[in-house]
Design an enzyme around this catalytic site. Structure first.
Site, PDB file in Angstrom:
ATOM      1  CG  HIS A   4      -1.852   1.203   1.225  1.00  0.00           C
ATOM      2  ND1 HIS A   4      -3.009   1.241   0.479  1.00  0.00           N
ATOM      3  CD2 HIS A   4      -1.768   2.393   1.866  1.00  0.00           C
ATOM      4  CE1 HIS A   4      -3.614   2.402   0.673  1.00  0.00           C
ATOM      5  NE2 HIS A   4      -2.884   3.122   1.511  1.00  0.00           N
ATOM      6  CB  CYS A   5       1.740   3.583  -2.609  1.00  0.00           C
ATOM      7  SG  CYS A   5       2.681   5.104  -2.902  1.00  0.00           S
ATOM      8  N   PRO A   6       1.456   5.083   0.578  1.00  0.00           N
ATOM      9  CG  PRO A   6       2.977   5.765   2.210  1.00  0.00           C
ATOM     10  CD  PRO A   6       2.678   4.643   1.266  1.00  0.00           C
ATOM     11  CG  ASN A   9      -5.150   7.289   0.229  1.00  0.00           C
ATOM     12  OD1 ASN A   9      -4.918   6.403   1.058  1.00  0.00           O
ATOM     13  ND2 ASN A   9      -6.293   7.951   0.194  1.00  0.00           N
TER      14      ASN A   9
END
Length: 336
Positions: A4-6, A9
Site C-alpha cells: 500500500h503506497c501512502p 493513497n
C-alpha cells in the site's frame, strides 16, 4: 498485491504497478530538475559573495530557498531509493510480499536442517521442508514485459498507457524449475490446518468463597484493595513528618545519642503516643505532607489530608472551592 503506497493513497498491485513505476520515474526526474535549478542558483550566489547585499535576494528569499533545497533533497533521496528498489523487483518479477515469503522460506530451511528436514506443526504433526525455487522469475526481459504490460519499451514511459486487465492477473508463467503442481508459497508449519479444539482451560481456577454471595465477594475484594493501599502508603512516610513530630515534642538533634553509646530505649514512647492522640491516631502513616513555597499545607486550604492517598475524588476540586474552605476555616478559628 505488492504494498500500500501512502504517496498515492492506493494499493500497488498487478493492475496499478506500471502506473506506480511511471509515477516514481517522473517524480524523481522532476525533483532532479528542481535540484539542478537550486544548485545553479546557489552556485551563482556563491560566486557573487563580494557583491552588495541589495543586489542579491532578501533574507526571506534565502531562507525559503534553503528550506526548499533541504526538503527537495530528502524527498529526492527517498523516492530515488524507492524507484531503484521497484526496478530491481520488476527485473526479478518479485513483489514485496513475495520477498517476505522467500525470506520466510529460507528461515524454515535453516530450522529444518537442525531436525532432519522436518518441522512440527501446532497440532504436533511432522512436516517436511525442502528447498523450493521462486517460480515466477522467467528472465529479465520477460519479467519487465509482464510487469509493464507491454512488449514495446516506449509504451513503458507512456503515462496514458492502458491498465492491465484483471484476467491477466489470474495466472502467470512459471520458469519450470519445480515439478508441476508445486505450490507457492512453500508449506509453512505455522500456517498448517488446525482443527477446532475445545479450550483446555474451560474450568480454570477462579477465586471465590462459597459462603459469600456476589455482593459480599465484591465488598471483600474492595476491602482487600483498601488494605493494600494502606500498606503501600506506609513506606512513604517522609522526613518532613518526622521533623514536625520532633518540633512539636520539643526535640532537637542534641537529644539523640549516636555511636556505641546509643540505646534502643530512647524514652519517647509516651510522647509519641500523646502526639498520635493529638493527630487523631494517624501517627506517621501516609505521604509526607505537601507544602508550598510559603510553608502552607493542604489542610490550611480546608482540604482533608487524611483522605486515602490513592483516592482521587478531590483531584478536580476548583480553586474557588479551596479558597472558600480556607476562608471558612479562618473564620472558624477567629470565632474560637
Amino acid at each position: 498485491m505488492d504494498h500500500h503506497c501512502p504517496w498515492t493513497n492506493n494499493c500497488v498491485s498487478h493492475t496499478t504497478f506500471p502506473h506506480f513505476v511511471r509515477f516514481l520515474l517522473y517524480t524523481t526526474l522532476g525533483l532532479s530538475l528542481l535540484q539542478s535549478f537550486l544548485f545553479t542558483r546557489l552556485s551563482h550566489l556563491w560566486s557573487n559573495l563580494d557583491m552588495p547585499s541589495y543586489l542579491g535576494p532578501s533574507p526571506f528569499q534565502l531562507g525559503h530557498m534553503f528550506a526548499v533545497l533541504i526538503t527537495n533533497s530528502i524527498t529526492l533521496f527517498v523516492l530515488g531509493v524507492l524507484l531503484l528498489r521497484n526496478l530491481w523487483c520488476l527485473s526479478i518479477n518479485q513483489t514485496t510480499i513475495e520477498g517476505w515469503e522467500i525470506e520466510r522460506h529460507k528461515t524454515l530451511l535453516r530450522r529444518a536442517r537442525q531436525y532432519g528436514g522436518y518441522l512440527t506443526t501446532p497440532e504436533g504433526n511432522k512436516m517436511r521442508i525442502r528447498k523450493q525455487e521462486f517460480p515466477y522469475d522467467i528472465g529479465i526481459w520477460s519479467n519487465m514485459v509482464q510487469g509493464m504490460n507491454s512488449r514495446n519499451p516506449i509504451n513503458w514511459f507512456n503515462p496514458f498507457a492502458a491498465t492491465p486487465s484483471l484476467s491477466s492477473g489470474l495466472s502467470f508463467e512459471t520458469n519450470g524449475f519445480e515439478d508441476e503442481g508445486t505450490v507457492w508459497p512453500p508449506p509453512d508449519p505455522d500456517r498448517a490446518y488446525r482443527r477446532n479444539a475445545t479450550a483446555v482451560n474451560a474450568d480454570a481456577f477462579r477465586y471465590a468463597e462459597s459462603e459469600l454471595n456476589a455482593e459480599d465477594t465484591v465488598a471483600a475484594f474492595k476491602a482487600r484493595q483498601a488494605e493494600d493501599a494502606v500498606r503501600r502508603r506506609r513506606p512513604y512516610a517522609g522526613a518532613t513528618d518526622r521533623e514536625e513530630d520532633d518540633a512539636e515534642l520539643g526535640r532537637n538533634e542534641e537529644d539523640f545519642t549516636y555511636g556505641d553509646d546509643a540505646s534502643d530505649e530512647v524514652g519517647y514512647e509516651e510522647e509519641e503516643e500523646e502526639l498520635e492522640r493529638t493527630k487523631g491516631g494517624k501517627g506517621r502513616e501516609g505521604e509526607a505532607a505537601w507544602r508550598n513555597s510559603e510553608g502552607e499545607r493542604l489542610k490550611d486550604f480546608g482540604v482533608d489530608e487524611d483522605v486515602e492517598f490513592y483516592d482521587e475524588q478531590d483531584d478536580d476540586l476548583p480553586l474557588s472551592e479551596l479558597i472558600a474552605r480556607r476562608q471558612a476555616a479562618a473564620a472558624a478559628a477567629d470565632s474560637h
